[in-house]
Scaffold this active site. Structure first.
Site, PDB file in Angstrom:
ATOM      1  N   ASP A  28       0.853  -1.338   0.074  1.00  0.00           N
ATOM      2  CA  ASP A  28      -0.028   0.078   0.093  1.00  0.00           C
ATOM      3  C   ASP A  28       0.814   1.236  -0.035  1.00  0.00           C
ATOM      4  OD1 ASP A  28      -2.608  -1.538   0.483  1.00  0.00           O
ATOM      5  OD2 ASP A  28      -1.376  -2.266   2.214  1.00  0.00           O
ATOM      6  N   TYR A 209       5.210 -14.590   0.164  1.00  0.00           N
ATOM      7  CA  TYR A 209       4.379 -14.815   1.346  1.00  0.00           C
ATOM      8  C   TYR A 209       4.918 -15.821   1.996  1.00  0.00           C
ATOM      9  CZ  TYR A 209       1.679 -10.801  -0.713  1.00  0.00           C
ATOM     10  OH  TYR A 209       1.504  -9.759  -1.438  1.00  0.00           O
ATOM     11  N   GLN A 270      13.278   1.144  -0.962  1.00  0.00           N
ATOM     12  CA  GLN A 270      12.760   1.098  -2.227  1.00  0.00           C
ATOM     13  C   GLN A 270      13.472   1.241  -3.381  1.00  0.00           C
ATOM     14  OE1 GLN A 270       9.296   3.449  -3.584  1.00  0.00           O
ATOM     15  NE2 GLN A 270       7.951   1.651  -3.383  1.00  0.00           N
ATOM     16  N   ARG A 286       6.016 -10.624  -5.407  1.00  0.00           N
ATOM     17  CA  ARG A 286       4.549 -10.557  -4.789  1.00  0.00           C
ATOM     18  C   ARG A 286       3.667  -9.490  -4.869  1.00  0.00           C
ATOM     19  NH1 ARG A 286       6.185 -10.835   1.948  1.00  0.00           N
ATOM     20  NH2 ARG A 286       5.346  -8.717   2.012  1.00  0.00           N
ATOM     21  N   GLY A 287       2.571  -9.606  -4.393  1.00  0.00           N
ATOM     22  CA  GLY A 287       1.758  -8.473  -4.263  1.00  0.00           C
ATOM     23  C   GLY A 287       1.463  -7.564  -5.438  1.00  0.00           C
ATOM     24  N   GLU A 288       1.746  -6.514  -5.575  1.00  0.00           N
ATOM     25  CA  GLU A 288       1.603  -5.459  -6.496  1.00  0.00           C
ATOM     26  C   GLU A 288       2.617  -4.785  -7.009  1.00  0.00           C
ATOM     27  OE1 GLU A 288      -2.037  -3.325  -7.045  1.00  0.00           O
ATOM     28  OE2 GLU A 288      -1.107  -1.716  -8.032  1.00  0.00           O
ATOM     29  N   ASP A 289       3.112  -4.111  -6.113  1.00  0.00           N
ATOM     30  CA  ASP A 289       4.397  -3.188  -6.614  1.00  0.00           C
ATOM     31  C   ASP A 289       5.674  -3.815  -7.098  1.00  0.00           C
ATOM     32  OD1 ASP A 289       5.362  -0.308  -6.896  1.00  0.00           O
ATOM     33  OD2 ASP A 289       6.928  -0.817  -5.586  1.00  0.00           O
ATOM     34  N   SER A 290       6.219  -5.095  -6.421  1.00  0.00           N
ATOM     35  CA  SER A 290       7.176  -5.588  -6.689  1.00  0.00           C
ATOM     36  C   SER A 290       7.130  -6.535  -7.878  1.00  0.00           C
ATOM     37  CB  SER A 290       7.940  -6.741  -5.585  1.00  0.00           C
ATOM     38  OG  SER A 290       6.777  -7.613  -5.258  1.00  0.00           O
TER      39      SER A 290
HETATM   40  O1  TRH Z   1       4.263  -6.186   0.636  1.00  0.00           O
HETATM   41  P1  TRH Z   1       3.322  -6.573  -0.361  1.00  0.00           P
HETATM   42  O2  TRH Z   1       3.003  -8.032  -0.183  1.00  0.00           O
HETATM   43  O3  TRH Z   1       1.980  -5.722  -0.416  1.00  0.00           O
HETATM   44  C1  TRH Z   1       0.964  -5.843  -0.652  1.00  0.00           C
HETATM   45  C2  TRH Z   1      -0.009  -5.494   0.526  1.00  0.00           C
HETATM   46  O4  TRH Z   1       0.117  -6.781   1.129  1.00  0.00           O
HETATM   47  C3  TRH Z   1      -1.405  -5.050   0.173  1.00  0.00           C
HETATM   48  O5  TRH Z   1      -2.326  -4.749   1.053  1.00  0.00           O
HETATM   49  C4  TRH Z   1      -1.792  -5.674  -0.820  1.00  0.00           C
HETATM   50  O6  TRH Z   1      -2.792  -4.917  -1.600  1.00  0.00           O
HETATM   51  C5  TRH Z   1      -0.893  -5.838  -2.124  1.00  0.00           C
HETATM   52  O7  TRH Z   1       0.348  -6.585  -1.805  1.00  0.00           O
HETATM   53  C6  TRH Z   1      -1.441  -6.585  -3.587  1.00  0.00           C
HETATM   54  O8  TRH Z   1       3.986  -6.606  -1.895  1.00  0.00           O
HETATM   55  P2  TRH Z   1       4.265  -5.383  -2.912  1.00  0.00           P
HETATM   56  O9  TRH Z   1       3.078  -4.861  -3.457  1.00  0.00           O
HETATM   57  O10 TRH Z   1       5.195  -6.070  -3.857  1.00  0.00           O
HETATM   58  O11 TRH Z   1       5.179  -4.261  -2.106  1.00  0.00           O
HETATM   59  C7  TRH Z   1       6.279  -4.540  -1.527  1.00  0.00           C
HETATM   60  C8  TRH Z   1       6.982  -3.215  -1.564  1.00  0.00           C
HETATM   61  O12 TRH Z   1       8.321  -3.280  -0.790  1.00  0.00           O
HETATM   62  C9  TRH Z   1       7.480  -2.778  -2.869  1.00  0.00           C
HETATM   63  O13 TRH Z   1       7.280  -1.464  -2.884  1.00  0.00           O
HETATM   64  C10 TRH Z   1       8.920  -3.018  -2.996  1.00  0.00           C
HETATM   65  C11 TRH Z   1       9.230  -2.912  -1.387  1.00  0.00           C
HETATM   66  N1  TRH Z   1      10.634  -3.425  -1.201  1.00  0.00           N
HETATM   67  C12 TRH Z   1      11.744  -2.806  -0.856  1.00  0.00           C
HETATM   68  O14 TRH Z   1      11.692  -1.649  -0.822  1.00  0.00           O
HETATM   69  N2  TRH Z   1      12.720  -3.413  -0.366  1.00  0.00           N
HETATM   70  C13 TRH Z   1      12.701  -4.690  -0.325  1.00  0.00           C
HETATM   71  O15 TRH Z   1      13.904  -5.327   0.174  1.00  0.00           O
HETATM   72  C14 TRH Z   1      11.646  -5.461  -0.440  1.00  0.00           C
HETATM   73  C15 TRH Z   1      11.766  -6.968  -0.734  1.00  0.00           C
HETATM   74  C16 TRH Z   1      10.623  -4.743  -1.243  1.00  0.00           C
END
Ligand code: TRH
Length: 365
Positions: A28, A209, A270, A286-290
């Protein structure tokens, strides 16, 4: 893939308020932080990011001060959002207001929005999906029941009928400069603690996860006929990693078993996460941003989708795989198995076939 179509006015005086509630994990705030910076850096918009969880935010942005209510970080005005519903002056209301994922913005903020002339542009930024219905919902209006205000739905997505994906103007150029300067890659990996032997191995970054079948994959990789190094940011899949290490999964911990080395690395800011993805041969995201960042690497990746009730996420996963991985059945099989959307679980075979196809998959990325 298309770049986001969100093109706000670029007048220097445009202001934007982005409201983010952290539901869980880092996605988020990860998405909101990335969007805030891109709008500020590339469109000269004055962005205020309201966020309710500064501790999660600090994990991806270490320079943030969690004790400070108002601060400016990387040109973004960051406000700690603590359900305060103070009175807002008209001058405090931004020209563009974005609520992330239907988080309810303060009622008094909305009341004051309704008094503004002209009215702010109000958007609800939704989650990413490759499903077809998204095209029909992107930009749909929703009238406020009480005030003369309209909120519009903004759906990111993979086609021109959606809002697209976040991609900074210079990202691909930066990536090319980074990967073509071997010293930069090696220096980066060295900072993360990799040995020369690990740097020369097949490198995998692991972000999944806790329910991912990681221990089974570790068992498969142990038997691999090539050296594999799996880099796991601290806090990710703690249990499976600690079992493999037979010690705590803290940054710097590593262990080699068979042909697999598992190394725990720090959770990087990030800004540096892209470099981690660019430095590896294969990325698990995983999730959305990565997941989106992996798509800008030009490398193969495996997506662990955020789980939803009644396995709704399997539909979402299928929609993405159907649209983007038609070329290779081995990557589809592997991704489905990784997400427990396939009953088959012959992991050595899944991995061997996928690994064999990887060069070809890479060339399609
Ligand atoms: O962390 P996520 O699983 O996030 C989400 C949330 O669970 C959310 O509620 C849900 O809506 C969404 O998934 C689908 O995964 P995501 O989206 O990849 O976000 C991780 C963030 O962390 C991303 O901006 C990258 C960052 N990151 C770092 O900055 N450093 C790191 O070492 C890692 C592994 C990730």
């Amino acid at each position: 893939m298309i770049q986001t179509q969100f093109q706000p006015p670029s007048s220097p005086s445009t202001s934007l308020a982005l409201f983010c509630k952290v539901i869980d994990n880092f996605g988020d705030i990860g998405i909101c932080w990335r969007l805030a910076r891109q709008l500020s850096n590339e469109h000269q918009i004055t962005v205020t990011l309201w966020v309710d969880d500064l501790i999660s935010f600090k994990k991806i942005c270490p320079e943030l001060d969690v004790e400070t209510e108002r601060q400016i970080v990387q040109h973004i005005h960051v406000r700690h959002w603590r359900n305060q519903d103070a009175y807002f002056e008209i001058t405090e209301i931004a020209d563009i207001v974005i609520e992330f994922f239907g988080c309810d913005i303060p009622p008094n903020y909305i009341a004051t929005m309704s008094k503004c002339q002209p009215k702010p542009v109000w958007l609800n930024l939704e989650g990413l999906s490759a499903e077809e219905w998204v095209e029909g919902c992107h930009t749909l209006p929703s009238s406020h029941p009480q005030y003369p205000l309209t909120k519009y739905f903004f759906f990111p997505g993979f086609t021109h009928q959606t809002g697209g994906l976040l991609l900074e103007n210079n990202l691909i150029k930066e990536r090319e400069q980074f990967v073509h300067a071997a010293t930069q890659v090696n220096d980066f990996l060295k900072q993360l603690g990799l040995t020369p032997e690990e740097m020369n191995s097949f490198k995998v970054s692991m972000f999944c996860y806790p329910h991912a079948p990681l221990s089974t994959l570790f068992d498969t990789w142990k038997q691999s006929n090539e050296a594999i190094t799996c880099l796991v940011p601290t806090g990710v899949a703690n249990e499976a990693v600690s079992v493999f290490l037979e010690s705590d999964a803290i940054p710097g911990a590593s262990r080699k078993r068979g042909n697999l080395t598992v190394r725990v690395i720090p959770f990087v800011p990030q800004n540096a996460y892209d470099k981690l993805l660019w430095s590896c041969d294969l990325n698990f995201v995983r999730g959305e941003d990565s997941f989106v960042r992996a798509q800008w690497t030009g490398k193969a990746f495996i997506w662990h989708i955020y789980p939803q009730d009644e396995n709704l996420h399997h539909k979402k996963l299928q929609a993405f795989l159907n649209a983007h991985t038609a070329e290779s059945t081995s990557s589809k099989r592997f991704a489905l198995a990784w997400n427990a959307a396939l009953t088959e679980s012959d992991w050595p075979d899944l991995w061997l076939t996928y690994r064999k196809d990887l060069t070809e998959i890479q060339s399609l990325s």
